[in-house]
Design an enzyme around this catalytic site. Structure first.
Site, PDB file in Angstrom:
ATOM      1  N   ARG A  48      51.432  41.244  36.971  1.00 16.27           N
ATOM      2  CA  ARG A  48      50.970  40.066  37.706  1.00 16.27           C
ATOM      3  C   ARG A  48      49.824  40.483  38.613  1.00 16.27           C
ATOM      4  NH1 ARG A  48      53.439  37.470  34.174  1.00 16.27           N
ATOM      5  NH2 ARG A  48      55.566  36.736  34.504  1.00 16.27           N
ATOM      6  N   GLU A 148      27.842  33.021  62.131  1.00 12.50           N
ATOM      7  CA  GLU A 148      26.456  33.411  61.845  1.00 12.50           C
ATOM      8  C   GLU A 148      26.117  33.394  60.358  1.00 12.50           C
ATOM      9  OE1 GLU A 148      26.646  38.278  61.789  1.00 12.50           O
ATOM     10  OE2 GLU A 148      26.237  37.280  63.696  1.00 12.50           O
TER      11      GLU A 148
END
Length: 194
Positions: A48, A148
């Site tokens: 998985r 930013e």
């Protein structure tokens, strides 16, 4: 007290998978990737691929019968997407405080009260990300202060415009779809629910 639906049963223990090993593949600023080897219910093994995410918040904000959205370029999609204000949780951060922070950062709006609509997994087949979806009440305008590296444009759409944006594919992410439909349900019933 809510009654259980007669056709619903408790989670089935016989379907659970046993984790045999975990290998860390990648550690990024936002997500990490691991490969788990598991034993299946029939005794066979499988792998998985799992993305670990710190979780996120999203805010449904309605002002003067208009939903507040941001237009933002999404590199994974290769295009701009109209979305409700949202962002990831910082380590140990309270989701409600994060929702307030994201609302201000992305839109400039503050709110007098937040109501948790629902917390949900975004892609449980391969990721553990949970989004906490809030409704903002008592909105007040202010100045946005995006991160930013975050470039967003604020939009405020009517219900009809939001539904048209969905039909045109401009709104296609799960959290925003859920928010628009919760807003629509609220207009029909007077309640916020998902």
């Amino acid at each position: 007290m809510k009654e259980s639906l007669p056709h619903m049963k408790k989670p089935s223990k016989h379907l659970e998978e046993e984790t045999l090993s975990t290998e860390s593949i990648f550690q990024g600023k936002v997500v990490s990737l691991q490969i788990d080897k598991v034993r299946l219910p029939d005794g066979k093994t499988a792998t998985r691929e799992i993305i670990r995410h710190p979780g996120a918040v999203a805010v449904l904000a309605i002002k003067d019968d208009r939903i507040i959205l941001v237009d933002q370029y999404r590199q994974a999609m290769g295009r701009c997407e109209l979305e409700i204000p949202a962002g990831k949780l910082e380590p140990g951060e309270d989701p409600m405080e994060a929702a307030k922070r994201e609302l201000v950062e992305e839109t400039g709006y503050t709110c007098g009260r937040l109501e948790l609509l629902h917390s949900f997994y975004t892609s449980p087949g391969f990721a553990d990300e949970v989004i906490h979806l809030y409704v903002a009440h008592e909105l007040q305008e202010g100045d946005a202060a995006p991160d930013e590296d975050e470039f967003v444009e604020l939009l405020e759409l009517t219900m009809e415009e939001a539904l048209e944006a969905i039909s045109q594919g401009r709104i296609s992410d799960a959290k925003t779809l859920m928010a628009v439909y919760a807003w629509k349900l609220n207009k029909l019933t007077g309640e916020f629910r998902v």
